[in-house]
Scaffold this active site. Structure first.
Site, PDB file in Angstrom:
ATOM      1  N   CYS A   1      -3.400 -25.312 -10.098  1.00  0.00           N
ATOM      2  CA  CYS A   1      -4.551 -25.561 -10.963  1.00  0.00           C
ATOM      3  C   CYS A   1      -5.613 -26.401 -10.265  1.00  0.00           C
ATOM      4  O   CYS A   1      -6.781 -26.358 -10.646  1.00  0.00           O
ATOM      5  CB  CYS A   1      -4.121 -26.237 -12.259  1.00  0.00           C
TER       6      CYS A   1
ATOM      7  N   GLN B   1       4.858 -33.003  -8.586  1.00  0.00           N
ATOM      8  CA  GLN B   1       4.853 -31.565  -8.864  1.00  0.00           C
ATOM      9  C   GLN B   1       4.324 -30.757  -7.689  1.00  0.00           C
ATOM     10  O   GLN B   1       4.809 -29.658  -7.402  1.00  0.00           O
ATOM     11  CB  GLN B   1       4.020 -31.265 -10.112  1.00  0.00           C
TER      12      GLN B   1
ATOM     13  N   MET C   1       4.791 -26.885 -15.964  1.00  0.00           N
ATOM     14  CA  MET C   1       3.842 -27.804 -16.563  1.00  0.00           C
ATOM     15  C   MET C   1       4.055 -27.921 -18.074  1.00  0.00           C
ATOM     16  O   MET C   1       4.007 -29.019 -18.642  1.00  0.00           O
ATOM     17  CB  MET C   1       2.406 -27.350 -16.279  1.00  0.00           C
ATOM     18  N   ILE C   2       4.304 -26.799 -18.731  1.00  0.00           N
ATOM     19  CA  ILE C   2       4.579 -26.830 -20.170  1.00  0.00           C
ATOM     20  C   ILE C   2       5.875 -27.586 -20.445  1.00  0.00           C
ATOM     21  O   ILE C   2       5.991 -28.342 -21.417  1.00  0.00           O
ATOM     22  CB  ILE C   2       4.647 -25.404 -20.747  1.00  0.00           C
TER      23      ILE C   2
ATOM     24  N   ALA D   1       5.641 -21.170 -20.662  1.00  0.00           N
ATOM     25  CA  ALA D   1       6.985 -21.745 -20.569  1.00  0.00           C
ATOM     26  C   ALA D   1       7.311 -22.146 -19.133  1.00  0.00           C
ATOM     27  O   ALA D   1       8.471 -22.173 -18.743  1.00  0.00           O
ATOM     28  CB  ALA D   1       8.027 -20.755 -21.087  1.00  0.00           C
ATOM     29  N   GLY D   2       6.268 -22.450 -18.359  1.00  0.00           N
ATOM     30  CA  GLY D   2       6.464 -22.857 -16.973  1.00  0.00           C
ATOM     31  C   GLY D   2       6.740 -24.338 -16.841  1.00  0.00           C
ATOM     32  O   GLY D   2       6.956 -25.053 -17.822  1.00  0.00           O
TER      33      GLY D   2
END
Length: 417
Positions: free
Chosen positions: A50, A112, A189-190, A186-187
């Site tokens: 991102c 991350q 980050m989520i 549903a990755g």
């Protein structure tokens, strides 16, 4: 072949530009092969998150990479060139080390990015676009990141995007415990966002995902409900907080849908965070009354708080990186002499084999062994010394002194003054 890094990140370009050059995960292998073909490059890896899109490449020049990046995304070069950085070898190495260590992130010290970089390397390995140079670079990169995190306090005070989203939500609502929270995607980050919001014990949490199985798996961990994306038009009005981060190439939530949602909610406010690149939520929604929409760039204000407290750790981390950059450059430069060393050994082997063949023939014809051994040693010495002796004798006056010093160093003999 030279190594370079070419990219666009949150330091150089706004989200509107970054999302135009982002790569969908499933398209990365074909993009890597296309890049090698178009650029005549030997090795390549692509990191797309991102906050950044970066190409790590072994090729003659970054010029072709800029052209390829623009054409691949159907853009004009002039649209992205002002935002691009192209780093030559030493700077590219330092950049890789800093990125993996969390020093170049919007969230200083976040972890991350290291996982994302490892994923990018795995994709390149599976696609067959990694070679010895990039393999060595990324092995050292991961080692440096581990050293930085274990030897400094760089990550002790870091604020994740997920934590920043919670902070912003707390500015809108008196208590998150009274809110209904929707996560789209549903990755990883989520998953992080669900953990942070879940810790605030909201009234209800729901995971909306393209595949219900993945959504149910994540929802089960947080006591949430799972739904599919196609149910969003019917249920979106039920949620006070919406966090979205998918790999969709097009927006999932449009302004028209949100206008209907606000009417259904009788203008009760909705807090929305779009962590996706390209964006999941149409940016025009931010202009609506009763909608508080934030992107990854908006969160930078929150995640930069406390930066001063981490500066000592940054200085220490940069020192570690400088040391490893110097070591890697030394290794890289040593590779340049490998072909010469190989040729020198091959030359010595040929001389040795030829003289041994002559010696064996003399022995087989009955010549005295002691005399054959002396002649063999004499012949080898003459053959090995012929080239350097000839070079010294025929050196130009301006180069003779340097050549004498070089030969003395090569053969460990004292210089005569």
């Amino acid at each position: 072949m030279p190594l370079f890094t070419l990219g666009i990140n949150h330091h150089t370009a706004p989200l509107a530009i970054r999302e135009q050059v982002a790569f969908q995960p499933e398209r990365l292998p074909s993009a890597l092969h296309e890049m090698l073909d178009k650029m005549a490059a030997e090795e390549a890896a692509i990191l797309s998150t991102c906050n950044r899109t970066e190409i790590y490449c072994a090729a003659e020049t970054p010029e072709a990479a800029i052209e390829w990046l623009a054409s691949h995304h159907q853009l004009k070069r002039s649209q992205i060139e002002p935002y691009i950085y192209a780093l030559p070898t030493e700077e590219a190495i330092r950049h890789a080390f800093r990125v993996a260590s969390g020093l170049d992130s919007m969230v200083l010290g976040e972890t991350q990015i290291l996982g994302q970089l490892k994923d990018a390397v795995k994709v390149a390995e599976d696609a067959g676009t990694m070679g010895s140079l990039l393999n060595k670079l990324f092995q050292r990169t991961f080692s440096v990141a581990k050293a930085v995190r274990s030897e400094t306090e760089i990550g002790s005070n870091s604020i994740s995007m997920a934590a920043a989203a919670v902070r912003l939500a707390e500015r809108i609502f008196a208590s998150i415990k009274d809110q209904h929270v929707l996560f789209i995607g549903a990755g990883e980050m989520i998953e992080l966002c669900a953990a942070h919001f879940g810790a605030q014990l909201p009234k209800r949490m729901t995971i909306a995902n393209r595949t219900i199985e993945r959504g149910e798996s994540l929802a089960a961990r947080f006591g949430a409900q799972a739904v599919t994306l196609n149910t969003l038009p019917e249920i979106l009005h039920e949620f006070d907080i919406v966090i979205s981060c998918t790999a969709s190439p097009l927006p999932i939530l449009g302004k028209g849908l949100m206008e209907r949602v606000i009417k259904q909610r009788k203008h009760r406010p909705v807090f929305m965070v779009d962590l996706a690149v390209p964006r999941d939520i149409e940016p025009e929604i931010s202009q609506m009354d009763d909608v508080f929409l934030y992107t990854v760039d908006d969160l930078s204000v929150i995640v930069k708080e406390g930066l001063d407290a981490r500066q000592t750790a940054v200085i220490h981390a940069e020192a570690i990186i400088d040391q490893h950059v110097a070591e890697f450059m030394h290794w890289l430069e040593s590779r340049a002499v490998v072909p010469t060393i190989r040729n020198l050994r091959d030359h010595a082997d040929r001389i040795t084999r030829n003289e041994l063949d002559r010696a064996r023939k003399r022995l087989s014809s009955g010549e005295d062994a002691e005399r054959v051994m002396e002649q063999l040693a004499h012949a080898l010495a003459n053959k090995f010394m012929h080239a350097p002796t000839h070079a010294l004798q025929h050196a130009e006056p301006h180069e003779r002194h340097d050549m004498i010093r070089l030969v003395s160093r090569l053969f460990h003999i004292p210089e005569q003054h």
